[in-house]
Design a protein around this motif. Structure first.
Motif, PDB file in Angstrom:
ATOM      1  N   HIS A 131      23.514  23.496  28.415  1.00 32.21           N
ATOM      2  CA  HIS A 131      24.395  22.471  28.994  1.00 32.21           C
ATOM      3  C   HIS A 131      23.578  21.197  29.136  1.00 32.21           C
ATOM      4  CE1 HIS A 131      27.528  25.139  31.301  1.00 32.21           C
ATOM      5  NE2 HIS A 131      27.398  25.493  30.036  1.00 32.21           N
ATOM      6  N   ASN A 132      24.064  20.111  28.615  1.00 32.73           N
ATOM      7  CA  ASN A 132      23.391  18.808  28.767  1.00 32.73           C
ATOM      8  C   ASN A 132      21.899  18.900  28.436  1.00 32.73           C
ATOM      9  OD1 ASN A 132      25.839  17.679  29.653  1.00 32.73           O
ATOM     10  ND2 ASN A 132      25.434  18.346  31.737  1.00 32.73           N
ATOM     11  N   SER A 182      27.440  20.831  35.584  1.00 30.64           N
ATOM     12  CA  SER A 182      27.859  21.272  34.248  1.00 30.64           C
ATOM     13  C   SER A 182      28.679  22.560  34.327  1.00 30.64           C
ATOM     14  CB  SER A 182      26.660  21.445  33.316  1.00 30.64           C
ATOM     15  OG  SER A 182      25.854  22.528  33.701  1.00 30.64           O
TER      16      SER A 182
END
Length: 158
Positions: free
Chosen positions: A56-57, A65
């Motif tokens: 995530h990210n 997230s």
């Protein structure tokens, strides 16, 4: 060999990779338990610990997230691998391998597995293997050939 695999999965992609890894390990006569990072299974009697999370990210999922994943239709979770890493005992004596699922490759794609390994190294834990499995989009599925590759990776760990 007694293997504990702990995963964090929102759309089922990381869990699907874990299931394929289990098949590979079991082909080499390993006993495999898959647990959810939010419940933090006990590490008693574990020869190999495998940690898996979605990227995530560019890194490990965080509360923000996780909320975003839930808003996009993913399963809700308030904790995951990041929090599990903080709670691991300081005297972890089993071998450790890590994996993640990613929607892209290359320098700007990021890697939850790399973040897991970095946190483990800070605790003087050696990671014996790290890999990423490609998903076609946030919701998945795993890209062509990735299930087979996950099985092969699992077999190689046994």
């Amino acid at each position: 060999m007694n293997v504990l695999m702990i995963t964090e999965s929102y759309f089922g992609n990381t869990r699907r990779a874990a299931e394929a890894i289990r098949v590979g390990l079991q082909s080499r006569d390993a006993t495999v338990t898959i647990g959810d990072a939010a419940t933090g299974p006990a590490l008693t009697g574990v020869d190999l610990l495998i940690l898996g999370a979605p990227t995530h990210n560019m890194g490990l999922p965080k509360p923000a997230s996780r909320r975003q994943a839930h808003e996009k239709g993913g399963q809700a979770s308030t904790t995951g691998v990041a929090e599990l890493l903080e709670a691991l005992p300081g005297d972890l004596v089993c071998r450790v391998a890590v994996f993640d699922t990613v929607t892209g490759t290359g320098f700007f794609a990021g890697s939850a597995a790399k973040a897991i390994e970095k946190r483990l190294r800070r605790r003087s834990v050696t990671v014996i293997a790290r890999t990423s499995f490609l998903v076609t989009s946030t919701q998945g599925p795993l890209a062509d050939g990735e299930v087979d590759r996950a099985e092969q990776w699992g077999a190689s760990l046994a």
